[in-house]
Scaffold this motif. Sequence first.
Motif, mmCIF file in Angstrom:
data_model
loop_
_atom_site.group_PDB
_atom_site.id
_atom_site.type_symbol
_atom_site.label_atom_id
_atom_site.label_comp_id
_atom_site.label_asym_id
_atom_site.label_seq_id
_atom_site.Cartn_x
_atom_site.Cartn_y
_atom_site.Cartn_z
ATOM 1 N N PRO A 239 0.667 -1.293 -0.054
ATOM 2 C CA PRO A 239 0.483 0.264 -0.420
ATOM 3 C C PRO A 239 0.730 1.029 0.299
ATOM 4 N N VAL A 240 1.382 1.360 0.607
ATOM 5 C CA VAL A 240 2.560 2.517 0.868
ATOM 6 C C VAL A 240 3.342 2.244 -0.854
ATOM 7 N N LEU A 241 3.604 1.764 -1.572
ATOM 8 C CA LEU A 241 4.011 1.862 -2.874
ATOM 9 C C LEU A 241 2.909 2.099 -3.615
ATOM 10 N N ARG A 242 2.037 1.610 -3.284
ATOM 11 C CA ARG A 242 0.835 2.340 -4.233
ATOM 12 C C ARG A 242 0.370 3.418 -3.734
ATOM 13 N N ALA A 243 0.355 3.955 -2.942
ATOM 14 C CA ALA A 243 0.152 5.503 -2.705
ATOM 15 C C ALA A 243 1.075 6.785 -3.315
ATOM 16 N N ALA A 244 2.625 6.371 -3.390
ATOM 17 C CA ALA A 244 3.752 6.527 -4.265
ATOM 18 C C ALA A 244 3.306 6.802 -5.512
ATOM 19 N N GLN A 245 3.195 6.036 -6.013
ATOM 20 C CA GLN A 245 2.744 5.770 -7.320
ATOM 21 C C GLN A 245 1.891 6.907 -7.560
ATOM 22 N N GLY A 246 1.272 6.683 -6.719
ATOM 23 C CA GLY A 246 -0.181 7.441 -6.949
ATOM 24 C C GLY A 246 -0.482 9.387 -7.095
ATOM 25 N N LEU A 247 1.417 8.788 -6.552
ATOM 26 C CA LEU A 247 1.840 10.559 -6.451
ATOM 27 C C LEU A 247 1.535 11.220 -7.837
ATOM 28 N N GLY A 248 2.136 10.413 -9.435
ATOM 29 C CA GLY A 248 2.010 10.971 -10.496
ATOM 30 C C GLY A 248 3.939 11.504 -10.378
ATOM 31 N N VAL A 249 4.559 11.850 -9.769
ATOM 32 C CA VAL A 249 6.056 11.180 -10.106
ATOM 33 C C VAL A 249 7.121 10.602 -9.639
ATOM 34 N N ASP A 250 8.267 10.624 -10.266
ATOM 35 C CA ASP A 250 9.304 9.223 -10.172
ATOM 36 C C ASP A 250 10.019 9.484 -8.919
#
Length: 300
Positions: free
Chosen positions: A256-267
Motif C-alpha cells: 500500500p505504501v508503494l501504491r500510494a507513492a505511485q499515485g503521486l504521479g512523480v518519479d
Amino acid sequence: MAQTLDRIRVGSAPDSWGVWFPDDPHQIPWHRFLDEVSEAGYDWIELGPYGYLPTDPARLADELARRHLNVSAGTVFTALHRGPAVWEETWAHVGRVAELTRAMGARHLVVIPSFWRDDKTAEILEPPELTPEQWTHLTRGMERLGHLVRETYGLDIVVHPHADTHLDTEAHVTRFLDATDSRLVSLCLDTGHYAYCGGDSVKLIETYGERVGYLHLKQVDPDILAEVVAQGLPFGPAVRRGVMCEPPAGVPDLAPVLRAAQGLGVDLFAIVEQDMYPCEPDRPLPIAVRTRRFLRSCGA
C-alpha cells in the motif's frame, strides 16, 4: 496481478549490508557490497557513510560502471538545531558528500538530523525535545541548506525522519513540514523509522504527498518494537535485537505504501534499507535477493 509501479525506482544501500560507518571491523569490504548488491538485482545504490565507498570520483565511477550500478543519493548528518555556530562545520561536511554525489550523476542528498542519544553507547547527548528556538534553528537551517545545496551542487535535499533524533514522530514530522518551504525542503520518508516512531506512512503520503521526494523501504518487527518501547531501548541496541526485519514479515505493509507513492504521479526512488548493524558477512545477500523478489511481486 500487482499494479505496475512504473514511477518507482528501486535500489538498495550499504545499510542493508550492515554498514553504518566509514570504517569498522564489523563491516564487509566495500567491493563485496558492490558485488553483492548488483548480484541481488539492484541497479541503484546510495553512497552510504562518506568514506566507505571510494571517494575518488573517477575510481568510484569505474567500479560502479563495471557492475552496472548507478547512485541515487548521498547522505549527510546535521545538527542544525544548534544554530549558526555549527554552520561552517556542517557546510564543509555537506560539501564533500555533495561533490561526490553530483559527480556520480545523482540528484538527491539525504539529510539526517543528529541523534539525541548515542547509537553505540546509548549515552543521552541532548534532551529529546527541542526548544522553540532550536525548532527555528532547525527549520531555517534546513531551508538555508536546501537553497545552497541546489545553488552550489544542483542537488535536492530530502530530510530523513529517524529514530532517536528530534525528527521522528508524526507530530514532529508534521510540525517540521508545516514550518519549512516546500520549494526548498522535501522529505525522505523511511517507512521503518516512521513506523518505529508510531507514524503511518500511507497517511503521510496521502496528506503531505507533495513533500515526499524520496523513500527508504524497511519494516519493523512489531513484537520486538513493543519490547523496545517497554524497555526504553536506544535505536542501536534495538537494531541488534532485530527490530528492523526482512519484508514482508513486519510493518508497515509495503504494497500500500508503494501504491500510494505511485499515485503521486512523480518519479521516486525507493531504496531498501534493512538496518542490520552488526551482522554476519554472509547474511545480507540472501535477504537482499528475497527482498528484491518481494518488491517485484508488489509491482516495483
